[in-house]
Design a protein around this motif. Structure first.
Motif, PDB file in Angstrom:
ATOM      1  N   GLN A  36     -34.546 -39.841  37.676  1.00 23.27           N
ATOM      2  CA  GLN A  36     -34.192 -39.242  36.384  1.00 23.27           C
ATOM      3  C   GLN A  36     -35.179 -39.711  35.329  1.00 23.27           C
ATOM      4  OE1 GLN A  36     -30.049 -39.555  35.455  1.00 23.27           O
ATOM      5  NE2 GLN A  36     -30.339 -38.969  33.329  1.00 23.27           N
ATOM      6  N   THR A  37     -35.730 -38.770  34.562  1.00 22.13           N
ATOM      7  CA  THR A  37     -36.822 -39.108  33.653  1.00 22.13           C
ATOM      8  C   THR A  37     -36.373 -39.663  32.304  1.00 22.13           C
ATOM      9  OG1 THR A  37     -36.895 -36.820  32.879  1.00 22.13           O
ATOM     10  CG2 THR A  37     -38.398 -37.436  34.680  1.00 22.13           C
ATOM     11  N   ASP A  38     -35.076 -39.586  31.983  1.00 21.27           N
ATOM     12  CA  ASP A  38     -34.659 -40.083  30.675  1.00 21.27           C
ATOM     13  C   ASP A  38     -33.815 -41.354  30.748  1.00 21.27           C
ATOM     14  OD1 ASP A  38     -32.443 -38.882  31.752  1.00 21.27           O
ATOM     15  OD2 ASP A  38     -31.887 -37.781  29.952  1.00 21.27           O
ATOM     16  N   ILE A  39     -33.867 -42.074  31.881  1.00 16.14           N
ATOM     17  CA  ILE A  39     -33.265 -43.404  31.977  1.00 16.14           C
ATOM     18  C   ILE A  39     -34.294 -44.362  32.538  1.00 16.14           C
ATOM     19  CG2 ILE A  39     -30.868 -42.627  32.228  1.00 16.14           C
ATOM     20  CD1 ILE A  39     -31.080 -43.204  35.206  1.00 16.14           C
ATOM     21  N   ASN A  40     -34.107 -45.637  32.291  1.00 17.15           N
ATOM     22  CA  ASN A  40     -35.061 -46.635  32.778  1.00 17.15           C
ATOM     23  C   ASN A  40     -34.408 -47.534  33.817  1.00 17.15           C
ATOM     24  OD1 ASN A  40     -33.385 -48.166  31.231  1.00 17.15           O
ATOM     25  ND2 ASN A  40     -34.871 -48.571  29.620  1.00 17.15           N
ATOM     26  N   ARG A  41     -33.711 -46.929  34.751  1.00 15.62           N
ATOM     27  CA  ARG A  41     -32.945 -47.664  35.762  1.00 15.62           C
ATOM     28  C   ARG A  41     -33.801 -47.924  36.999  1.00 15.62           C
ATOM     29  NH1 ARG A  41     -27.943 -44.602  36.376  1.00 15.62           N
ATOM     30  NH2 ARG A  41     -27.523 -45.631  34.403  1.00 15.62           N
ATOM     31  N   VAL A  42     -33.663 -49.141  37.533  1.00 14.15           N
ATOM     32  CA  VAL A  42     -34.338 -49.517  38.778  1.00 14.15           C
ATOM     33  C   VAL A  42     -33.277 -49.975  39.763  1.00 14.15           C
ATOM     34  CG1 VAL A  42     -35.960 -51.130  39.851  1.00 14.15           C
ATOM     35  CG2 VAL A  42     -36.474 -50.157  37.606  1.00 14.15           C
ATOM     36  N   TYR A  43     -33.358 -49.449  40.984  1.00 14.04           N
ATOM     37  CA  TYR A  43     -32.445 -49.843  42.064  1.00 14.04           C
ATOM     38  C   TYR A  43     -33.139 -50.860  42.958  1.00 14.04           C
ATOM     39  CZ  TYR A  43     -29.432 -45.918  40.897  1.00 14.04           C
ATOM     40  OH  TYR A  43     -28.586 -45.058  40.252  1.00 14.04           O
ATOM     41  N   ARG A  44     -32.327 -51.681  43.629  1.00 14.39           N
ATOM     42  CA  ARG A  44     -32.853 -52.607  44.633  1.00 14.39           C
ATOM     43  C   ARG A  44     -31.961 -52.530  45.858  1.00 14.39           C
ATOM     44  NH1 ARG A  44     -29.959 -55.944  41.383  1.00 14.39           N
ATOM     45  NH2 ARG A  44     -28.324 -57.089  42.471  1.00 14.39           N
ATOM     46  N   VAL A  45     -32.546 -52.746  47.020  1.00 10.55           N
ATOM     47  CA  VAL A  45     -31.770 -52.800  48.258  1.00 10.55           C
ATOM     48  C   VAL A  45     -32.225 -54.021  49.041  1.00 10.55           C
ATOM     49  CG1 VAL A  45     -33.329 -51.336  49.654  1.00 10.55           C
ATOM     50  CG2 VAL A  45     -30.902 -51.483  50.245  1.00 10.55           C
ATOM     51  N   ASN A  46     -31.263 -54.713  49.637  1.00  8.56           N
ATOM     52  CA  ASN A  46     -31.571 -55.806  50.546  1.00  8.56           C
ATOM     53  C   ASN A  46     -31.964 -55.157  51.867  1.00  8.56           C
ATOM     54  OD1 ASN A  46     -31.006 -57.728  52.768  1.00  8.56           O
ATOM     55  ND2 ASN A  46     -30.473 -59.081  51.070  1.00  8.56           N
ATOM     56  N   ARG A  47     -33.178 -55.388  52.321  1.00  5.64           N
ATOM     57  CA  ARG A  47     -33.694 -54.720  53.523  1.00  5.64           C
ATOM     58  C   ARG A  47     -32.854 -54.972  54.756  1.00  5.64           C
ATOM     59  NH1 ARG A  47     -39.097 -56.132  55.225  1.00  5.64           N
ATOM     60  NH2 ARG A  47     -38.699 -54.449  56.663  1.00  5.64           N
ATOM     61  N   LEU A  48     -32.241 -56.137  54.866  1.00  4.68           N
ATOM     62  CA  LEU A  48     -31.488 -56.461  56.076  1.00  4.68           C
ATOM     63  C   LEU A  48     -30.027 -56.029  55.995  1.00  4.68           C
ATOM     64  CD1 LEU A  48     -32.963 -59.999  56.748  1.00  4.68           C
ATOM     65  CD2 LEU A  48     -33.630 -57.834  57.785  1.00  4.68           C
ATOM     66  N   THR A  49     -29.392 -56.232  54.844  1.00  6.31           N
ATOM     67  CA  THR A  49     -27.954 -55.970  54.737  1.00  6.31           C
ATOM     68  C   THR A  49     -27.619 -54.586  54.189  1.00  6.31           C
ATOM     69  OG1 THR A  49     -27.705 -56.803  52.469  1.00  6.31           O
ATOM     70  CG2 THR A  49     -27.545 -58.427  54.289  1.00  6.31           C
ATOM     71  N   GLY A  50     -28.548 -53.969  53.453  1.00  5.76           N
ATOM     72  CA  GLY A  50     -28.291 -52.660  52.862  1.00  5.76           C
ATOM     73  C   GLY A  50     -27.563 -52.717  51.530  1.00  5.76           C
ATOM     74  N   GLU A  51     -27.286 -53.914  51.013  1.00  8.53           N
ATOM     75  CA  GLU A  51     -26.593 -54.026  49.726  1.00  8.53           C
ATOM     76  C   GLU A  51     -27.486 -53.470  48.614  1.00  8.53           C
ATOM     77  OE1 GLU A  51     -24.202 -57.251  46.988  1.00  8.53           O
ATOM     78  OE2 GLU A  51     -25.516 -57.988  48.568  1.00  8.53           O
ATOM     79  N   VAL A  52     -26.899 -52.610  47.762  1.00  9.21           N
ATOM     80  CA  VAL A  52     -27.651 -51.940  46.698  1.00  9.21           C
ATOM     81  C   VAL A  52     -27.167 -52.425  45.335  1.00  9.21           C
ATOM     82  CG1 VAL A  52     -28.168 -49.705  45.618  1.00  9.21           C
ATOM     83  CG2 VAL A  52     -28.011 -49.889  48.106  1.00  9.21           C
ATOM     84  N   GLY A  53     -28.107 -52.628  44.430  1.00 14.51           N
ATOM     85  CA  GLY A  53     -27.804 -52.973  43.053  1.00 14.51           C
ATOM     86  C   GLY A  53     -28.697 -52.178  42.122  1.00 14.51           C
ATOM     87  N   ALA A  54     -28.426 -52.226  40.839  1.00 12.44           N
ATOM     88  CA  ALA A  54     -29.241 -51.519  39.860  1.00 12.44           C
ATOM     89  C   ALA A  54     -29.211 -52.264  38.538  1.00 12.44           C
ATOM     90  CB  ALA A  54     -28.723 -50.096  39.658  1.00 12.44           C
ATOM     91  N   CYS A  55     -30.314 -52.178  37.809  1.00 13.72           N
ATOM     92  CA  CYS A  55     -30.418 -52.759  36.477  1.00 13.72           C
ATOM     93  C   CYS A  55     -31.175 -51.787  35.582  1.00 13.72           C
ATOM     94  CB  CYS A  55     -31.184 -54.090  36.507  1.00 13.72           C
ATOM     95  SG  CYS A  55     -30.402 -55.401  37.471  1.00 13.72           S
ATOM     96  N   GLN A  56     -30.959 -51.916  34.282  1.00 10.13           N
ATOM     97  CA  GLN A  56     -31.720 -51.126  33.329  1.00 10.13           C
ATOM     98  C   GLN A  56     -31.799 -51.856  32.002  1.00 10.13           C
ATOM     99  OE1 GLN A  56     -29.162 -47.606  33.452  1.00 10.13           O
ATOM    100  NE2 GLN A  56     -29.009 -47.738  31.223  1.00 10.13           N
ATOM    101  N   TYR A  57     -32.729 -51.406  31.176  1.00  9.69           N
ATOM    102  CA  TYR A  57     -32.947 -51.987  29.856  1.00  9.69           C
ATOM    103  C   TYR A  57     -31.990 -51.339  28.862  1.00  9.69           C
ATOM    104  CZ  TYR A  57     -35.164 -52.759  25.342  1.00  9.69           C
ATOM    105  OH  TYR A  57     -35.399 -53.084  24.038  1.00  9.69           O
ATOM    106  N   ALA A  58     -31.517 -52.123  27.907  1.00  2.00           N
ATOM    107  CA  ALA A  58     -30.686 -51.592  26.830  1.00  2.00           C
ATOM    108  C   ALA A  58     -31.094 -52.254  25.516  1.00  2.00           C
ATOM    109  CB  ALA A  58     -29.212 -51.865  27.111  1.00  2.00           C
ATOM    110  N   LEU A  59     -30.961 -51.504  24.458  1.00  2.53           N
ATOM    111  CA  LEU A  59     -31.241 -52.042  23.129  1.00  2.53           C
ATOM    112  C   LEU A  59     -30.119 -52.960  22.689  1.00  2.53           C
ATOM    113  CD1 LEU A  59     -32.456 -48.798  21.347  1.00  2.53           C
ATOM    114  CD2 LEU A  59     -33.861 -50.705  22.148  1.00  2.53           C
ATOM    115  N   LYS A  60     -30.465 -53.962  21.901  1.00  3.24           N
ATOM    116  CA  LYS A  60     -29.479 -54.866  21.325  1.00  3.24           C
ATOM    117  C   LYS A  60     -29.962 -55.213  19.928  1.00  3.24           C
ATOM    118  CE  LYS A  60     -26.948 -59.103  22.137  1.00  3.24           C
ATOM    119  NZ  LYS A  60     -26.773 -60.282  22.950  1.00  3.24           N
ATOM    120  N   ASP A  61     -29.070 -55.100  18.960  1.00  2.00           N
ATOM    121  CA  ASP A  61     -29.441 -55.354  17.563  1.00  2.00           C
ATOM    122  C   ASP A  61     -30.107 -56.711  17.391  1.00  2.00           C
ATOM    123  OD1 ASP A  61     -28.404 -52.929  16.811  1.00  2.00           O
ATOM    124  OD2 ASP A  61     -26.459 -53.744  16.215  1.00  2.00           O
ATOM    125  N   ASN A  62     -31.159 -56.712  16.581  1.00  6.14           N
ATOM    126  CA  ASN A  62     -31.871 -57.942  16.208  1.00  6.14           C
ATOM    127  C   ASN A  62     -32.391 -58.739  17.402  1.00  6.14           C
ATOM    128  OD1 ASN A  62     -31.372 -57.439  13.457  1.00  6.14           O
ATOM    129  ND2 ASN A  62     -29.315 -58.307  13.670  1.00  6.14           N
TER     130      ASN A  62
END
Length: 126
Positions: A36-62
Motif C-alpha cells: 500500500q503506497t499511503d502507509i509506512n508499514r513494514v512486516y517481519r516474519v520469523n523464517r523458522l516459526t512463521g510468526e508475523v509482526g508489523a510496525c509503522q511510524y506515527a507522528l507524536k506532538d513535540n
C-alpha cells in the motif's frame, strides 16, 4: 601439536563458531514493506516459526515521532510446523496486507493489521 598451536586452533574454532552463529541469527527474520503506497508499514516474519509482526511510524506532538508495533493476533503466531517462511508483497498499490509463504510446503496465508492494533493471518492454504 604444541600447546600454543592447540590454543590458536581453539581460538580459531571459537571465532568460526561465533561467526556462523551470528550469520544464522542475522537471517532469522525477513522484512518487507506493505505494498500500500499511503502507509509506512513494514512486516517481519520469523523464517523458522512463521510468526508475523508489523510496525509503522506515527507522528507524536513535540517529538520526532514513534514506532508503533502491533501485537500478534489470530493466525500470526508461530506455526505448528517449522518451515522456511518468507514474505511476498503483492503489486496491488492499495493492499495493506502481505503474503506469508512457506517455501518448504508451498502454503500461503495473507497477513494484515486488524484495527486497532493486532496483526492477524488467514489460515494457510495451497
Amino acid at each position: 601439536m604444541t600447546k600454543s598451536q592447540r590454543c590458536l586452533s581453539a581460538v580459531a574454532l571459537a571465532l568460526v563458531t561465533m561467526a556462523t552463529a551470528g550469520s544464522a541469527a542475522a537471517d532469522e527474520y525477513i522484512f518487507k514493506a506493505a505494498p500500500q503506497t499511503d502507509i509506512n508499514r513494514v512486516y517481519r516474519v520469523n523464517r523458522l516459526t512463521g510468526e508475523v509482526g508489523a510496525c509503522q511510524y506515527a507522528l507524536k506532538d513535540n517529538s520526532v515521532g514513534v514506532t508503533l508495533c502491533y501485537a500478534t493476533g489470530e493466525g500470526a503466531g508461530p506455526q505448528s510446523e517449522p518451515g522456511d517462511y518468507d514474505l511476498v508483497a503483492s503489486s496491488h498499490e492499495r493492499e495493506g496486507g502481505i503474503f506469508r509463504v512457506n517455501r518448504r510446503t508451498g502454503e500461503m496465508s495473507v497477513c494484515y493489521v486488524l484495527p486497532p492494533d493486532t496483526v492477524v493471518c488467514t489460515p494457510s492454504s495451497r
